[in-house]
Design a protein around this motif. Sequence first.
Motif, PDB file in Angstrom:
ATOM      1  N   LEU A 102       6.878   3.460   1.495  1.00 46.80           N
ATOM      2  CA  LEU A 102       5.994   2.451   0.919  1.00 46.80           C
ATOM      3  C   LEU A 102       5.831   1.322   1.936  1.00 46.80           C
ATOM      4  N   SER A 136       0.836  -1.194   0.000  1.00 45.26           N
ATOM      5  CA  SER A 136       0.000   0.000   0.000  1.00 45.26           C
ATOM      6  C   SER A 136       0.874   1.247   0.000  1.00 45.26           C
ATOM      7  N   THR A 152       3.675  -1.041  -5.822  1.00 41.62           N
ATOM      8  CA  THR A 152       3.284   0.350  -5.590  1.00 41.62           C
ATOM      9  C   THR A 152       3.946   1.191  -6.673  1.00 41.62           C
TER      10      THR A 152
END
Lengths: 107, 123
Positions: free
Chosen positions: A21, A7, A102
Amino acid sequence: EIVMTQSPGTLSVSPGERVTLSCRASQSVGSHLAWYQRKPGQAPRLLIYGASTRATGIPARFSGSGSGTEFTLTVSALQSEDFAVYYCQQYDKWLYTFGQGTKLQIK
Amino acid sequence: QMQLVESGGGLVKPGGSLTLSCADSGFTFSDHYMSWIRQAPGKGLEWVSYISTSSSFTTSADSVKGRFTVSRDNAKRSLYLRMNSLRVEDTGVYFCVKVMRQFGVIIPVAMDWGQGTLVTVSS
């Protein structure tokens, strides 16, 4: 199979900013966690292994931390060449699994 | 600089077969475990198979078990992936990777990657 969840999916940031991250494992993987960077048209590149050890030639602005199920990759002072997709990977148990990635994009 | 170069990708019909090859121009091929990792279009990375230095140990993801066979020839510094009974979902870029070895200990991370070869399974 250990599921890796990253996420956010996409992060819009400006050059020079610091960014973090996240990567979460569905069960503990100890410190058996790696991070990779992938740019369009290129093969992935190993950045971090052992959760926090930089691979050969990786700049010091990349750092990793965490253990168990929660991990982070921090890039301090983003440079233009850092905009890419980042993947985490656990290697605690076969089947070694990756997060979905990501994407770091320019704001 | 060490370089891994894959070949053998292409278009194949469902149920067909293909063999991928990977040539290592470096001189430490026989010292390293090797693997194949793939990425389907728009998807994440998937570790497909894994082979030890002497080929005594191999393992594969359940998604390809019984269909894909990994092998190597240390004298030729080459890695192979024989893919049978191909499915549409096997479509993707296949990367040959060298697994890290540090102080004699295998660390299952992909330290070196080839550029990848595209496999398309479609009728």
